[in-house]
Design a protein around this motif. Structure first.
Motif, PDB file in Angstrom:
ATOM      1  N   ASP A 100     -10.766  -2.770  -0.637  1.00 34.42           N
ATOM      2  CA  ASP A 100     -10.770  -3.098  -2.061  1.00 34.42           C
ATOM      3  C   ASP A 100     -11.179  -1.891  -2.903  1.00 34.42           C
ATOM      4  N   ASN A 101     -12.086  -1.081  -2.359  1.00 35.76           N
ATOM      5  CA  ASN A 101     -12.510   0.113  -3.090  1.00 35.76           C
ATOM      6  C   ASN A 101     -11.369   1.120  -3.212  1.00 35.76           C
ATOM      7  N   LEU A 102     -10.523   1.192  -2.183  1.00 40.72           N
ATOM      8  CA  LEU A 102      -9.347   2.067  -2.242  1.00 40.72           C
ATOM      9  C   LEU A 102      -8.474   1.704  -3.443  1.00 40.72           C
ATOM     10  N   LEU A 103      -8.210   0.407  -3.613  1.00 47.65           N
ATOM     11  CA  LEU A 103      -7.380  -0.048  -4.728  1.00 47.65           C
ATOM     12  C   LEU A 103      -8.094   0.149  -6.067  1.00 47.65           C
ATOM     13  N   LYS A 151      -1.748   7.627   2.538  1.00 51.05           N
ATOM     14  CA  LYS A 151      -2.585   8.709   3.069  1.00 51.05           C
ATOM     15  C   LYS A 151      -4.064   8.369   2.929  1.00 51.05           C
ATOM     16  N   GLN A 152      -4.440   7.813   1.776  1.00 56.07           N
ATOM     17  CA  GLN A 152      -5.835   7.416   1.568  1.00 56.07           C
ATOM     18  C   GLN A 152      -6.214   6.267   2.493  1.00 56.07           C
ATOM     19  N   PHE A 153      -5.272   5.339   2.704  1.00 57.53           N
ATOM     20  CA  PHE A 153      -5.531   4.206   3.591  1.00 57.53           C
ATOM     21  C   PHE A 153      -5.796   4.684   5.014  1.00 57.53           C
ATOM     22  N   VAL A 192       0.849  -1.203   0.000  1.00 61.18           N
ATOM     23  CA  VAL A 192       0.000   0.000   0.000  1.00 61.18           C
ATOM     24  C   VAL A 192       0.880   1.246   0.000  1.00 61.18           C
ATOM     25  N   LYS A 193       1.912   1.232   0.825  1.00 62.55           N
ATOM     26  CA  LYS A 193       2.839   2.368   0.882  1.00 62.55           C
ATOM     27  C   LYS A 193       3.590   2.523  -0.434  1.00 62.55           C
ATOM     28  N   GLU A 194       4.042   1.400  -0.992  1.00 61.31           N
ATOM     29  CA  GLU A 194       4.794   1.442  -2.249  1.00 61.31           C
ATOM     30  C   GLU A 194       3.946   1.998  -3.391  1.00 61.31           C
TER      31      GLU A 194
END
Length: 416
Positions: free
Chosen positions: A114-117, A67-69, A60-62
């Motif tokens: 999952d929606n974030l991605l 920030k969104q997470f 997620v960081k990579e």
């Protein structure tokens, strides 16, 4: 007669969950043209235990999504409680060194994560993202029965479409039509678990840990309580089919009876079930199976990569997606998407990482399949600082698990 325009991409990814979205994002950022298809419209719920470990969070960081997470509703996790069949309990905190270097874990509902991605994928200029489009089958290259060169899919209106690419990625779960087409059974004998879960509010108890209870009649499966925000817990149970069938009850009934046990009844006295029970089946990682072939690769649950001991799926899925994308980019740049080349750049690279972990999990499985030994190890480990240290570091390095059943370690426990 006009010639029909062909949809041609570098890569088609079937499935936009964590494995598929991760694959698509890394490919797109490497300059590849990607078609990402998913049968659902996001945000959508996904049955899961919702745990996000460092395998997931590091990626997620990579991907630049930290920030969104951080804005998502979630629970901060600082340790794991494991209980053996006789009721012995061992709490293992995440190691201070690991927390300092990588932060703690989180539990986040899949509908949010999952929606974030998915939203990140929609913003990528090199990704064409089509929702409510279900892949039906792969398309094989002319004069070939093994080289996949595209997919047939149905859109939201039921219309049938074909799309072509140099590589097709099966990232559409344990029932993946791509995986089935290349000979992968969704049920792997001895590696399959059937599960159910629901969300409960106001469950009494700590909200900063994952709790795994390996109960009699369920072990090597387990009952879990995972907080996902300040007031909600993911509560579920996972079992081997043979153990489930032996009880001649529905999985929901077994879970309700578990919640009603004396050791849990008080914790659920004021709890409110806020979703229905949902069931799913999942095969977990075991022996190496082909996950790359002529023009195709499998990632996530489509390739059976959920972790054996914990059932963790999201982190391992994202890891396979990242490594697959790296391998596909190399193969495309070499203009060689043969089974040999994709195997070299993806499958071999992945299993170089997985082999030590699988060996570590075998030791843990040995414990789980020997209840008396498991009871003994948990009871002794809970009082032994050295073993708590091993267990704590094991959250980062599963290869350390063999120390828990090493003869020298066992002798130390007997004498402690």
């Amino acid at each position: 007669m006009p010639v029909q325009k062909m949809d041609v991409f570098d890569v088609i990814v079937s499935g936009a969950g964590p494995a598929g979205a991760t694959t698509a994002l890394f490919l797109a950022r490497a300059g590849k043209k990607v078609l990402l298809l998913d049968k659902e419209k996001f945000p959508r719920d996904k049955i899961c235990a919702d745990n996000k470990t460092w395998k997931c969070l590091d990626i997620v960081k990579e991907l630049g999504l930290w920030k969104q997470f951080q804005k998502l509703p979630k629970a901060e996790i600082y340790g794991v409680l494991v209980a053996s069949p006789n009721g012995s309990e061992m709490y293992t905190p995440l190691h201070e060194k690991d927390i300092a270097e990588r932060g703690h874990w989180y539990n986040v509902k899949r509908i949010h994560f999952d929606n974030l991605l998915a939203q990140a994928a929609k913003k990528e200029k090199n990704i064409t993202f089509k929702e409510k489009c279900a892949v039906v089958k792969p398309i094989y290259a002319v004069h070939s029965k093994t080289h996949i060169s595209g997919v047939t899919y149905h859109d939201a209106k039921g219309k049938t479409h074909d799309a072509w690419a140099r590589v097709v990625v099966g990232a559409d779960g344990s029932q993946s039509p791509i995986a089935k087409a290349v000979g992968h059974s969704p049920v792997v004998k001895g590696r399959y678990a059937t599960n159910t879960r629901a969300y409960f509010e106001n469950v009494k108890g700590p909200m900063d840990r994952c709790e795994l209870y390996y109960l009699k009649g369920i072990c090597p499966g387990y009952f879990w309580i995972f907080p996902v925000d300040k007031k909600t817990c993911n509560v579920g149970i996972g079992m081997r089919p043979e153990d489930f069938e032996r009880q001649k009850k529905s999985l929901e009934q077994i879970l309700r009876e578990t919640i009603a046990l004396p050791q849990f009844k008080g914790r659920f006295k004021k709890a409110k079930q806020v979703t229905a029970f949902k069931e799913w089946g999942l095969s977990v990682l075991g022996k190496r199976r082909p996950c790359a072939g002529n023009g195709w690769v499998l990632v996530g649950d489509a390739g059976t990569f959920a972790m054996t001991f914990s059932g963790e799926g999201v982190g391992p899925s994202m890891r396979t997606g990242k490594i697959a994308a790296q391998g596909i980019v190399r193969a495309l740049n070499e203009n060689d998407v043969s089974a040999r080349n994709l195997k070299k750049h993806y499958e071999d690279a992945l299993w170089k990482i997985l082999n030590p972990e699988v060996k570590g999990f075998r030791w843990l499985e040995f414990l789980l399949l020997n209840e008396r030994l498991f009871d003994f190890v948990i009871a002794k480990s809970a009082k032994n600082k050295e073993l708590i240290e091993i267990s704590s570091r094991m959250q980062h390095d599963y290869t350390l698990s063999k120390k828990l059943v090493h003869p020298k370690t066992a002798l130390k426990m007997l004498l402690s």
